[in-house]
Design an enzyme around this catalytic site. Structure first.
Site, PDB file in Angstrom:
ATOM      1  N   LYS A   1      20.635 -22.246  99.760  1.00 20.39           N
ATOM      2  CA  LYS A   1      20.998 -21.009  99.047  1.00 20.39           C
ATOM      3  C   LYS A   1      22.395 -20.534  99.474  1.00 20.39           C
ATOM      4  O   LYS A   1      23.179 -20.072  98.638  1.00 20.39           O
ATOM      5  CB  LYS A   1      19.943 -19.932  99.307  1.00 20.39           C
ATOM      6  CG  LYS A   1      18.590 -20.281  98.667  1.00 20.39           C
ATOM      7  CD  LYS A   1      17.471 -19.404  99.203  1.00 20.39           C
ATOM      8  CE  LYS A   1      16.144 -19.731  98.540  1.00 20.39           C
ATOM      9  NZ  LYS A   1      14.992 -19.098  99.213  1.00 20.39           N
TER      10      LYS A   1
ATOM     11  N   VAL B   1      18.572 -18.680  93.845  1.00 25.27           N
ATOM     12  CA  VAL B   1      18.858 -17.958  95.093  1.00 25.27           C
ATOM     13  C   VAL B   1      18.201 -16.588  95.042  1.00 25.27           C
ATOM     14  O   VAL B   1      18.420 -15.817  94.101  1.00 25.27           O
ATOM     15  CB  VAL B   1      20.380 -17.763  95.290  1.00 25.27           C
ATOM     16  CG1 VAL B   1      20.658 -17.060  96.617  1.00 25.27           C
ATOM     17  CG2 VAL B   1      21.114 -19.084  95.222  1.00 25.27           C
TER      18      VAL B   1
ATOM     19  N   GLY C   1       7.886 -16.028  94.493  1.00 28.23           N
ATOM     20  CA  GLY C   1       6.705 -15.578  93.748  1.00 28.23           C
ATOM     21  C   GLY C   1       6.890 -15.845  92.260  1.00 28.23           C
ATOM     22  O   GLY C   1       8.018 -15.826  91.748  1.00 28.23           O
TER      23      GLY C   1
END
Ligand code: HSE
Length: 434
Positions: free
Chosen positions: A214, A141, A311
């Site tokens: 999430k 998350v 990322g």
């Protein structure tokens, strides 16, 4: 007598990695870069001992020896030398089977797999508890933002009333472009795809599925109850228009895709939808592809965690924190669990009350506003502002309501759709964060 200090050799921790894509590669790099610092700080020397990938011949940014690489993930979770297994392959199977095997073999497991946890998390947490080992998932998350550990540990004694999260970077980027540049949804999505934020098939992000998974995990951790992705009320951002953004902006709001979890002792509400956030709320300032999670606690008050939600390196940073935590716990002969997860009463969205924004395409004739207002009145929904935009065939009515119950608002929309003078019911937006 002078004391003598004996330097202890750091304990070697062998890590088995399942998947070596963007995050896995960044994790291998981070372990290399930080190995000595981690050993100094924690007394643990991390070694990436086994890495399972689909194609062992593929060129990779990180160098991995042929004794480390394998295309057989089962050999990693069965390897008696491996202490901590890191699962980064995503999806439900074979990740679920591999994690269960690793746990049964007494290995700690670290995963970033939100889809897995939001669907079959309870089974995995139970297996970890039974085996007396860690199953940690900080990266699942909000990527690099430390959220799960603060919720689980720092806020363990807190009555968390509500959590508001911007937990999907792609949609936050798109909404930022629509707000600041006046781009259409499709223009902003194309830009997000060019920059590599959005997938070629953007459904999971733009329709709110990623954020819903999430939200289910956040609610599970914050309230200690079983919440699965299917329990989450979900709407995406694909029908938000530049006009909605401009109209709500005029009234002092920014549109954000929010994951909202709330508990009032009587049940847990978990929802994901585009929301009107007051411009002065800290979440309104979260721009571009950043994530942020705003926690409202009974004792602590308001807290906000902000950072990169995706990322390679940010996500690998969260995974690395979990690996170190799992290895330290292992050395101390302990583990961190979520405790017994209760069954939640999920509060339906119909019970929600909010102020609403509604955009209606209407016929531009005398009496239309009165007819529309009548439908709101029939369902006890009180209008705060109503005004017309455009004329003739471009006429639209914008209505902002006082606080109303969702059930009444939905009944209003249903009757508005049946009204001859309403061509189309456009966006419905809820106010969150007042
Ligand atoms: N696609 C997600 C995002 C990141 O845009 O935030 C992975 O959950």
């Amino acid at each position: 007598m002078a004391a003598t200090f004996v330097a202890m050799e750091p304990a070697v921790v062998k890590v088995g990695l399942l998947g070596c894509g963007n995050v896995g590669g960044a994790l291998v790099e981070l372990v290399d870069e930080q190995r000595d610092a981690i050993a100094d700080r924690t007394g643990l020397r991390l070694e990436v001992a086994r890495v399972a990938v689909r194609n062992t011949a593929k060129q990779r940014a990180v160098e991995l020896g042929s004794d480390v690489l394998t295309n057989d993930p089962v050999s990693v979770v069965e390897d008696p030398e491996v202490d901590v297994v890191v699962e980064l392959i995503g999806g439900i199977e074979p990740a679920r089977e591999l994690i269960l095997t690793a746990l049964q073999n007494g290995k700690a497991v670290v995963t970033g797999n939100k889809e897995l946890l939001a669907n079959v998390g309870a089974e995995l947490f139970e297996a970890a508890e039974k085996a007396g080992v860690d199953l940690l998932f900080e990266a699942a998350v909000a990527g690099g933002i430390p959220l799960i550990r603060p919720l689980r540990e720092s806020l363990a004694g807190e009555r968390v009333q509500r959590i508001l999260g911007i937990v999907n970077g792609t949609t936050n980027f798109i909404l930022t472009r629509m707000t600041e540049e006046g781009s259409s949804f499709h223009e902003a999505l194309a830009e997000a795809q060019e920059l590599g934020y959005a997938e070629r098939d953007p459904t999971a992000d733009v329709e709110g599925f990623d954020a819903a998974a999430k939200a289910a995990i956040i609610a599970t951790v914050a309230y200690g109850v079983r919440v699965v992705a299917g329990d989450v009320y979900r709407e995406g951002i694909s029908s938000v228009t530049p006009a909605d953004i401009a109209n709500t902006g005029r009234f002092g709001y920014v549109i954000k895709l929010l994951a909202v979890t709330e508990s009032d002792g009587d049940g847990v509400g978990v929802r994901v939808h585009p929301a009107m956030v007051p411009k002065e709320h800290p979440l309104a300032a979260v721009r571009e592809s950043f994530n942020a999670v705003f926690v409202e606690g009974a004792a602590v008050g308001d807290l906000m965690l902000y950072g990169r939600g995706a990322g390679g390196r940010p996500t690998a940073s969260a995974v690395l924190g979990d690996v170190i935590d799992a290895a330290s716990n292992r050395r101390r002969g302990t583990h961190a669990g979520l405790g017994a997860l209760g069954k939640a009463r999920i509060r339906p969205i119909e019970d929600l009350s909010s102020e609403y924004y509604v955009a209606l395409e209407v016929v531009d004739e005398p009496g239309v506003l009165a007819a529309v207002a009548g439908v709101f009145g029939d369902h006890r929904v009180s209008i705060n502002h109503a005004y017309q935009e455009g004329i003739g065939k471009d006429a639209r009515l914008i209505v902002i309501t006082h606080r109303a119950v969702e059930r009444d608002m939905q009944a209003t929309l249903k009757d508005l759709r049946d009204l001859d003078v309403v061509d189309r019911v456009g966006s419905l937006l809820r106010v969150v964060g007042q």
